[in-house]
Design a protein around this motif. Structure first.
Motif, short mmCIF file in Angstrom:
data_model
loop_
_atom_site.label_atom_id
_atom_site.label_comp_id
_atom_site.label_asym_id
_atom_site.label_seq_id
_atom_site.Cartn_x
_atom_site.Cartn_y
_atom_site.Cartn_z
N GLU A 171 -7.06 -7.40 2.84
CA GLU A 171 -7.59 -8.08 4.01
C GLU A 171 -9.12 -8.06 3.98
OE1 GLU A 171 -6.13 -7.82 8.62
OE2 GLU A 171 -6.65 -5.95 7.66
N TYR B 189 -1.07 7.56 6.21
CA TYR B 189 -0.56 6.18 6.16
C TYR B 189 -1.33 5.35 7.17
CZ TYR B 189 3.20 8.66 3.82
OH TYR B 189 3.90 9.45 2.97
N ARG C 170 -1.07 1.79 7.16
CA ARG C 170 -0.61 0.40 7.16
C ARG C 170 0.04 0.00 8.47
NH1 ARG C 170 3.23 2.46 2.70
NH2 ARG C 170 4.71 3.56 3.97
N ARG D 192 -12.30 -0.53 6.57
CA ARG D 192 -11.82 0.13 5.36
C ARG D 192 -12.83 1.20 4.96
NH1 ARG D 192 -8.27 -2.48 6.67
NH2 ARG D 192 -6.84 -3.82 5.52
N ASP E 93 -3.58 -8.82 -2.17
CA ASP E 93 -3.02 -8.92 -0.82
C ASP E 93 -3.92 -8.22 0.19
OD1 ASP E 93 -2.60 -6.42 -1.79
OD2 ASP E 93 -0.56 -6.21 -1.02
N MET F 295 0.83 -1.20 0.00
CA MET F 295 0.00 0.00 0.00
C MET F 295 0.86 1.25 0.00
SD MET F 295 -3.48 -0.12 0.36
CE MET F 295 -4.36 0.58 1.74
N ASP F 296 0.51 2.15 -0.83
CA ASP F 296 1.19 3.44 -0.86
C ASP F 296 0.46 4.38 0.10
OD1 ASP F 296 2.92 5.39 -1.63
OD2 ASP F 296 2.67 5.01 -3.77
N ASP F 297 0.86 5.62 0.09
CA ASP F 297 0.19 6.57 0.97
C ASP F 297 -1.20 6.92 0.45
OD1 ASP F 297 1.82 7.57 -1.09
OD2 ASP F 297 1.51 9.60 -0.37
N GLY G 282 -4.04 5.16 -2.65
CA GLY G 282 -2.85 4.33 -2.53
C GLY G 282 -2.24 4.00 -3.86
#
Lengths: 87, 248
Positions: B83, A43, A45, B60, B81, A1-3, B243
């Motif tokens: 969840e 972020y 993650r 989410r 990937d 995952m990116d920002d 993202g």
């Protein structure tokens, strides 16, 4: 995952502050840049949510949740004003 | 709880899945019946919460795919990937419960204001979802606001809502750019959105357009800075990043 951006923290921030906050204006305590929360870098993650300044990348806010308790660190924010209000 | 929610406070509520629609090989629309839903604006999100048997929870945020006044719908892309998205796109069945809260957000929204013209909508991959809510809202309002949608997808098969977009009526121009694979005889745009494509496709800055840009973070950064470079004031470019993943 990116920002991501501040839009992704809308639910979490509303949970904490009780009002819609993605349209709020934050001022960075490091560089003084003012930006709409939706335009900050976010972020998700890690174990908590981290919001960074879109200009200098200073950490503005960190939120960690455990059960129903939030730990909110806002040392990087000089001011935070919901839309329609001035600091 | 119904009727007791304080305005502004977000409350988790249980909705029921009424339908699942295949949009592409990896994207599904989930239609929900949410009795306690207070309504939403075009472009807003909602949060989804899944709870495992051991109490582990994952949340989410997803853009709402339906227009204001329509039943709540999400369009979710399966991330290998991920969840949450594999459950939503593979396991969920009509009749299942889904915990949601919202609506969330007030920045990336279009309120239907006819005086704000025109709209420049720019989507990368599943970034088209909140823009579809805007388009449906415009249509339901019978608004005459001129709209251009520039939609970047990997291939024609990856275009979400293609039938609906191809039927958009007067005042809406839909422009595709296909980045990886183009069908034989494709005369449309190819390759990633860049400043030169935008200078051709986007409303000229003197039209005072408002732009909504949604997609993967690098896509949004490129498009937003290009629009500003072409003369769009930064405050007329609304952005939403989801993202670095997802096809555009």
């Amino acid at each position: 995952m990116d920002d991501l951006d501040g839009n992704a923290m809308g639910g979490l921030m509303q949970e904490i502050f009780g009002v819609e906050m993605t349209t709020a204006i934050e001022t960075c305590a490091h560089c003084g840049n003012a930006a709409v929360v939706a335009e900050t870098a976010v972020y998700l993650r890690g174990p908590g949510a981290v919001m960074r300044c879109p200009t200098c990348t200073n950490i503005l806010m960190v939120v960690v949740r455990r059960q129903d308790m939030h730990c909110v660190d806002m040392q990087g924010i000089a001011s935070l004003s919901p839309a329609g209000q001035t600091a | 709880m119904a009727g007791t929610a304080v305005r502004g406070r977000l409350t988790w509520q249980v909705s029921a899945v009424t339908a699942l629609i295949d949009e592409t090989a990896s994207v599904k629309t989930i239609e929900l019946q949410a009795p306690d839903w207070a309504g939403h604006l075009a472009g807003q999100h909602l949060d989804v919460r899944l709870t495992a048997e051991d109490g582990y929870r994952a949340e989410r945020s997803y853009s709402i795919a339906s227009a204001p006044g329509e039943p709540v719908a999400l369009t979710v892309e399966r991330l290998e990937d991920g969840e949450v998205s594999p459950y939503l796109t593979e396991e969920l069945r009509p009749g299942d419960d889904l915990e949601i809260r919202g609506p969330v957000g007030g920045y990336f929204v279009w309120d239907g204001d006819d005086s704000v013209t025109p709209l420049m909508l720019i989507a990368g991959g599943s970034g088209v979802v909140p823009l579809r809510s805007i388009l449906r809202h415009r249509s339901n309002l019978r608004s005459t606001v001129p709209v251009r949608l520039l939609y970047s997808a990997r291939s024609l098969a990856d275009v979400i809502y293609r039938d609906e977009l191809d039927q958009e009526g007067a005042g809406v121009e839909v422009i595709y750019t296909l980045t990886r694979q183009q069908p034989q005889g494709w005369t449309g745009h190819r390759g990633r959105v860049d400043k030169s494509m935008l200078s051709e496709v986007a409303w000229p800055p003197d039209q005072q357009a408002i732009a909504y840009v949604c997609g993967p973070t690098p896509f949004v950064e490129t498009v937003a800075s290009s629009l500003v470079g072409l003369g769009y004031p930064a405050q007329r470019v609304k952005t939403e990043r989801f993202g670095g993943i997802g096809g555009s």
